[in-house]
Design a protein around this motif. Structure first.
Motif, PDB file in Angstrom:
ATOM      1  N   ILE A   6      40.664  37.378  20.506  1.00 29.53           N
ATOM      2  CA  ILE A   6      39.233  37.104  20.736  1.00 29.53           C
ATOM      3  C   ILE A   6      38.617  38.238  21.546  1.00 29.53           C
ATOM      4  CG2 ILE A   6      37.628  35.547  21.910  1.00 29.53           C
ATOM      5  CD1 ILE A   6      39.387  33.217  21.152  1.00 29.53           C
ATOM      6  N   ALA A  30      39.294  30.911  27.007  1.00 27.13           N
ATOM      7  CA  ALA A  30      39.993  31.270  25.769  1.00 27.13           C
ATOM      8  C   ALA A  30      41.437  31.681  26.084  1.00 27.13           C
ATOM      9  CB  ALA A  30      39.253  32.402  25.061  1.00 27.13           C
ATOM     10  N   ARG A  31      41.579  32.443  27.179  1.00 29.32           N
ATOM     11  CA  ARG A  31      42.925  32.911  27.554  1.00 29.32           C
ATOM     12  C   ARG A  31      43.806  31.734  27.950  1.00 29.32           C
ATOM     13  NH1 ARG A  31      41.446  36.247  31.315  1.00 29.32           N
ATOM     14  NH2 ARG A  31      41.059  38.111  30.113  1.00 29.32           N
ATOM     15  N   ALA A  35      44.675  32.289  23.789  1.00 28.45           N
ATOM     16  CA  ALA A  35      44.210  33.445  23.010  1.00 28.45           C
ATOM     17  C   ALA A  35      44.551  34.747  23.735  1.00 28.45           C
ATOM     18  CB  ALA A  35      42.709  33.369  22.790  1.00 28.45           C
ATOM     19  N   VAL A  37      42.888  38.119  24.748  1.00 27.68           N
ATOM     20  CA  VAL A  37      41.476  38.448  24.955  1.00 27.68           C
ATOM     21  C   VAL A  37      41.313  39.928  25.281  1.00 27.68           C
ATOM     22  CG1 VAL A  37      39.558  38.044  26.541  1.00 27.68           C
ATOM     23  CG2 VAL A  37      40.873  36.108  25.690  1.00 27.68           C
ATOM     24  N   ILE A  78      33.228  36.001  21.195  1.00 29.27           N
ATOM     25  CA  ILE A  78      32.427  35.216  22.143  1.00 29.27           C
ATOM     26  C   ILE A  78      31.244  36.100  22.468  1.00 29.27           C
ATOM     27  CG2 ILE A  78      32.312  34.306  24.489  1.00 29.27           C
ATOM     28  CD1 ILE A  78      35.348  33.759  24.312  1.00 29.27           C
ATOM     29  N   GLY A 181      34.938  28.811  25.400  1.00 29.29           N
ATOM     30  CA  GLY A 181      35.951  29.814  25.073  1.00 29.29           C
ATOM     31  C   GLY A 181      37.224  29.147  24.579  1.00 29.29           C
ATOM     32  N   ALA A 182      37.606  28.047  25.250  1.00 26.91           N
ATOM     33  CA  ALA A 182      38.834  27.332  24.863  1.00 26.91           C
ATOM     34  C   ALA A 182      38.682  26.733  23.460  1.00 26.91           C
ATOM     35  CB  ALA A 182      39.122  26.229  25.880  1.00 26.91           C
ATOM     36  N   LEU A 184      36.942  27.825  20.971  1.00 26.08           N
ATOM     37  CA  LEU A 184      37.075  28.870  19.946  1.00 26.08           C
ATOM     38  C   LEU A 184      38.556  29.205  19.741  1.00 26.08           C
ATOM     39  CD1 LEU A 184      35.718  30.907  18.028  1.00 26.08           C
ATOM     40  CD2 LEU A 184      35.656  32.524  19.928  1.00 26.08           C
ATOM     41  N   ALA A 185      39.296  29.323  20.848  1.00 28.02           N
ATOM     42  CA  ALA A 185      40.732  29.618  20.735  1.00 28.02           C
ATOM     43  C   ALA A 185      41.446  28.504  19.971  1.00 28.02           C
ATOM     44  CB  ALA A 185      41.335  29.793  22.127  1.00 28.02           C
TER      45      ALA A 185
END
Ligand SMILES: Cc1cc2nc3c(=O)[nH]c(=O)nc-3n(C[C@H](O)[C@H](O)[C@H](O)COP(=O)(O)O)c2cc1C
Length: 193
Positions: A6, A30-31, A35, A37, A78, A181-182, A184-185
């Motif tokens: 991402i 996300a991380r 993901a 990043v 993002i 963010g989470a 999307l991951a």
């Protein structure tokens, strides 16, 4: 299963912008959701205004080529968008115009963009937090074949919303941004399983 990749970024060029801070918070989410990043700012890719005459003469400027490679190597975006006169930034549109162009006759146009997944968010010093700009941004991205998560967030009063360390002062807002963010991951992990 490999980690989804991402790229979170702010849509403007200003140094230390609110939107880059916002994208970094979503990146944390996300991380944490698994993901990989890449934190690179759009301002690191200075490029001329897209012009077919420049393209015919030199092809892509190096920065546009590097940016296209970045799009190609990531499945998720993002985008934290600044709002300029009720819309997204000219810098973002210009970057997308360059990246959308094919590099050989057998490469279909927009192939670096179509098929990506994205989540959009905004922040601005104003009372609507850049919300109006997300409407045309969603239209642009979905016309390019990018799948957009339905959820989004706009953080108003940016000068007060962010602390000196770049974090959001309101923990509820910070959690909501990280959650985007989470999400999307998670979506990308599901799609690749
Ligand atoms: C030409 C121009 C137009 C702007 N238009 C809007 C607007 O329509 N709505 C808004 O909320 N803020 C507007 N702003 C304020 C920007 O949102 C503000 O400068 C913001 O901090 C830019 O994002 P950044 O901090 O990520 O660079 C405008 C700023 C400029 C310079």
């Amino acid at each position: 299963m490999s980690k989804p990749r991402i790229w979170p970024f702010g849509g403007g060029l200003r140094k230390a912008p609110f939107t880059q801070k916002l994208s970094a918070i979503a990146a944390e989410g996300a991380r944490e959701a698994g993901a990989e990043v890449t934190l690179i700012e759009l301002r690191d890719f200075p490029m001329p205004l897209f012009d077919e005459d420049i393209e015919a003469k030199i092809g892509k400027p190096d920065e546009a080529r590097r940016l296209k490679d970045l799009f190609l190597s990531h499945q998720g975006l993002i985008i934290a968008s600044p709002e300029y006169n009720s819309s997204y930034s000219a810098a973002l549109k210009n970057a997308i115009d360059w990246v959308s162009r094919s590099d050989s006759p057998d490469e279909p146009p927009i192939s670096a963009l179509a098929g990506k997944s994205a989540v959009v968010m905004a922040t601005s010093p104003g009372g609507l937090g850049g919300l109006r700009g997300l409407v045309p941004l969603r239209m642009l991205l979905s016309n390019l074949g990018i799948t957009l998560l339905p959820d989004q967030i706009a953080i108003p009063s940016a000068f007060n919303a962010f602390g000196p360390d770049g974090h959001l002062v309101d923990p509820k807002q910070a959690a909501a941004v990280k959650d985007l963010g989470a999400k999307l991951a998670e979506q990308l992990k599901k799609a690749s399983s």
